[in-house]
Design a protein around this motif. Structure first.
Motif, PDB file in Angstrom:
ATOM      1  N   MET A  57       1.011  -0.975  -0.124  1.00  0.00           N
ATOM      2  CA  MET A  57       0.111  -0.126  -0.019  1.00  0.00           C
ATOM      3  C   MET A  57       0.837   1.338  -0.020  1.00  0.00           C
ATOM      4  O   MET A  57       0.496   2.278  -0.590  1.00  0.00           O
ATOM      5  CB  MET A  57      -1.031   0.073   1.399  1.00  0.00           C
ATOM      6  CG  MET A  57      -1.903  -1.046   1.381  1.00  0.00           C
ATOM      7  SD  MET A  57      -2.877  -1.134   2.818  1.00  0.00           S
ATOM      8  CE  MET A  57      -3.757   0.381   2.917  1.00  0.00           C
ATOM      9  N   THR A  58       1.789   1.273   0.753  1.00  0.00           N
ATOM     10  CA  THR A  58       2.768   2.475   0.855  1.00  0.00           C
ATOM     11  C   THR A  58       3.560   2.523  -0.570  1.00  0.00           C
ATOM     12  O   THR A  58       3.521   3.624  -1.118  1.00  0.00           O
ATOM     13  CB  THR A  58       3.910   2.174   1.803  1.00  0.00           C
ATOM     14  OG1 THR A  58       3.581   2.053   2.970  1.00  0.00           O
ATOM     15  CG2 THR A  58       4.988   3.078   1.712  1.00  0.00           C
ATOM     16  N   LYS A  59       4.006   1.670  -1.173  1.00  0.00           N
ATOM     17  CA  LYS A  59       4.385   1.693  -2.550  1.00  0.00           C
ATOM     18  C   LYS A  59       3.572   2.300  -3.418  1.00  0.00           C
ATOM     19  O   LYS A  59       3.731   3.291  -4.410  1.00  0.00           O
ATOM     20  CB  LYS A  59       4.926   0.428  -3.203  1.00  0.00           C
ATOM     21  CG  LYS A  59       5.479   0.355  -4.417  1.00  0.00           C
ATOM     22  CD  LYS A  59       5.925  -0.947  -4.991  1.00  0.00           C
ATOM     23  CE  LYS A  59       6.721  -1.091  -6.051  1.00  0.00           C
ATOM     24  NZ  LYS A  59       7.171  -2.142  -6.880  1.00  0.00           N
ATOM     25  N   LYS A  60       2.074   2.060  -3.328  1.00  0.00           N
ATOM     26  CA  LYS A  60       1.096   2.401  -4.265  1.00  0.00           C
ATOM     27  C   LYS A  60       0.894   3.855  -4.176  1.00  0.00           C
ATOM     28  O   LYS A  60       0.909   4.673  -4.789  1.00  0.00           O
ATOM     29  CB  LYS A  60      -0.148   1.402  -4.120  1.00  0.00           C
ATOM     30  CG  LYS A  60      -1.265   2.000  -5.080  1.00  0.00           C
ATOM     31  CD  LYS A  60      -2.638   0.995  -4.984  1.00  0.00           C
ATOM     32  CE  LYS A  60      -3.571   1.539  -5.931  1.00  0.00           C
ATOM     33  NZ  LYS A  60      -4.178   2.515  -5.614  1.00  0.00           N
ATOM     34  N   ARG A  61       0.680   4.233  -2.705  1.00  0.00           N
ATOM     35  CA  ARG A  61       0.374   5.776  -2.633  1.00  0.00           C
ATOM     36  C   ARG A  61       1.668   6.698  -2.621  1.00  0.00           C
ATOM     37  O   ARG A  61       1.391   7.412  -3.514  1.00  0.00           O
ATOM     38  CB  ARG A  61       0.127   5.873  -1.019  1.00  0.00           C
ATOM     39  CG  ARG A  61      -0.333   7.178  -0.399  1.00  0.00           C
ATOM     40  CD  ARG A  61      -1.263   8.004  -1.162  1.00  0.00           C
ATOM     41  NE  ARG A  61      -2.357   7.105  -1.294  1.00  0.00           N
ATOM     42  CZ  ARG A  61      -3.648   7.180  -2.305  1.00  0.00           C
ATOM     43  NH1 ARG A  61      -3.559   8.206  -3.291  1.00  0.00           N
ATOM     44  NH2 ARG A  61      -4.206   6.532  -2.241  1.00  0.00           N
TER      45      ARG A  61
END
Length: 481
Positions: free
Chosen positions: A328-332
């Motif tokens: 999720m961190t990578k996506k955001r």
């Protein structure tokens, strides 16, 4: 005896006087530049953040000026004078200048507004400084000092708001945020940087107009978030973003941490915990604000809402939330246009932030410690800080026990580093030696052999060349059979 109004007027005059005195420090550069504009038939004034910071006794070497000269006229004035000139912002009326160690921006009087679909402001130039100041974001940034006469200009009572620590807009907040929705994020950023309160009518407008932030480019949003996170009081700004609904548009994973709980399934407030971890990580910084560490601290638990499970015994579990959170961190961060290095480093820290908690359950082998160091790589120091910050329990005995356990892990890492050069763990044989021993040429098998030797190195520590060669031959024989 003077009345209250007279006393307030006297106090404000004294503040103005101090500000002008502070500006004298930069007067050789500022006055020289102002006289050049004057000789060319134009006006020049120090404006915005530079005046605000002078009043707060924190004026640095970044100076902002405004003028009635058009950009092409500004260029003709500054080019013979400056050490360097850049035109990156000239489309928005701004010319950059470097002179005697000062970073200077000179911007033509302007007003800018968005239409309902555009991500870029439409720039139109004005003819007076009053016209320029009314379009500024907040009254504390809508003050100016006309040069070279050092006349203080404050048509919107910015000085009073500065003294009271309040953020207001020169016009109505609705008009201001309609002109540039990014100002809603700036309100949160300045609250965090200056530790100011945001006026109630401004908060109301932020809440009602939060959706307008969608038309602002990801790059501009990212830069405001960075300034907020790197400020002295990021919790204050982040709380404002969540409370007004702005975070739901620019960083929705943050308000999602406000998990509902009931009397049967109790767990700590993940949202408040994350903000506390951020503050504790900041306390551990040694060389100034660290954006990667602060992002990791804020986002380390964002995988919890997606992984929450209510167990039969009444407990709440979040199995593998670190893995989900890393994705999720990578996506955001990718959507916010962060650099590849920042995305990679923050995601890795989120993925690794729970690894230590297996250490206290049983004595780690040297192999496990080596793998911990290998997986963290150059992020090891940040991982230490993040892991220590992740302890927010009010139980002092438990907190002290966790701290002692991590002290023990760091001591073991230091000892192994001393013995084995952990920072550069490599197999005991290189690629050329592998090819010579196995009598094969370059190809996929060399990579597999290298991986085998690396695992052997992590498991057993350094080996003599002869022992490593023997193990390699035995592995090769198994592969061939």
């Amino acid at each position: 005896m003077p009345n209250a109004n007279e006393q307030n007027a006297s106090a404000l005059n004294q503040v103005q006087h101090r500000a002008v005195n502070e500006l004298l420090r930069v007067s050789p550069v500022a006055d020289d530049l102002a006289r050049r504009f004057q000789q060319a038939g134009f006006t020049l004034a120090l404006v915005g953040g530079s005046v605000r910071d002078a009043l707060l006794d924190r004026l640095g070497n970044d100076l902002d000026f405004t003028t009635d000269a058009r950009p092409e006229d500004v260029l003709s004035i500054v080019r013979p004078w400056a050490d360097a000139v850049w035109e990156v912002g000239i489309a928005f009326g701004t010319v950059g200048v470097q002179k005697d160690g000062y970073q200077i921006e000179v911007t033509t009087y302007r007003s800018e507004a968005y239409d309902r679909t555009s991500r870029k402001p439409e720039v139109s130039y004005g003819d007076s400084i009053e016209q320029d100041l009314v379009r500024r974001d907040f009254t504390v940034n809508a003050m100016a000092v006309a040069l070279p006469q050092n006349e203080f200009i404050d048509p919107h009572d910015g000085l009073k708001d500065l003294a009271e620590g309040v953020l207001r807009t020169p016009g109505t907040p609705e008009e201001s945020f309609s002109d540039d929705p990014l100002r809603m994020l700036r309100a949160a950023r300045f609250a965090a940087q200056l530790d100011f309160e945001v006026a109630p009518e401004v908060v109301t407008a932020m809440r009602e107009m939060a959706g307008r932030i969608e038309i602002v480019s990801a790059e501009r949003v990212r830069e405001e978030l960075n300034k907020l996170l790197l400020s002295r009081h990021p919790r204050k700004g982040l709380g404002l973003l969540v409370d007004t609904g702005l975070a739901g548009h620019v960083l929705p994973e943050l308000p999602a941490l406000r998990l509902e709980s009931d009397e049967h399934h109790r767990h700590k407030d993940v949202y408040e915990h994350s903000l506390t971890v951020l503050e504790q990580a900041i306390d551990l910084e040694e060389d100034g604000p660290d954006l990667v560490l602060r992002l990791a601290a804020l986002l380390h638990d964002i995988g919890k809402p997606r992984t929450r499970r209510f167990e039969k015994d009444g407990r709440v579990s979040f199995h593998h939330h670190e893995v989900v959170g890393a994705k999720m961190t990578k996506k955001r961060l990718t959507e916010l246009k962060y650099s590849n290095d920042v995305v990679k480093d923050v995601s890795k820290l989120v993925e690794l932030h729970l690894r230590f908690h297996g250490y206290g359950d049983g004595e780690w082998t040297d192999s496990a410690v080596r793998r911990y160091v290998r997986d963290a790589g150059p992020l090891l120091d940040r991982l230490h800080k993040l892991t220590r910050s992740d302890c927010t329990t009010r139980n002092k005995r438990k907190a002290n026990a966790l701290s002692r356990t991590y002290d023990g892990l760091e001591e073991r890492i230091a000892l192994l580093k001393e013995q084995e050069e952990l920072d550069s763990i490599r197999p005991d044989l290189d690629g050329n030696e592998i090819m010579r021993i196995l009598e094969v040429g370059p190809g996929p098998v060399i990579g597999k052999a290298y991986g085998f030797l690396l695992e052997l190195r992590l498991e057993n520590g350094p080996m003599a060349k002869d022992a490593a060669a023997k193990a390699l031959k035995e592995w090769w024989a198994e592969q061939q059979s």
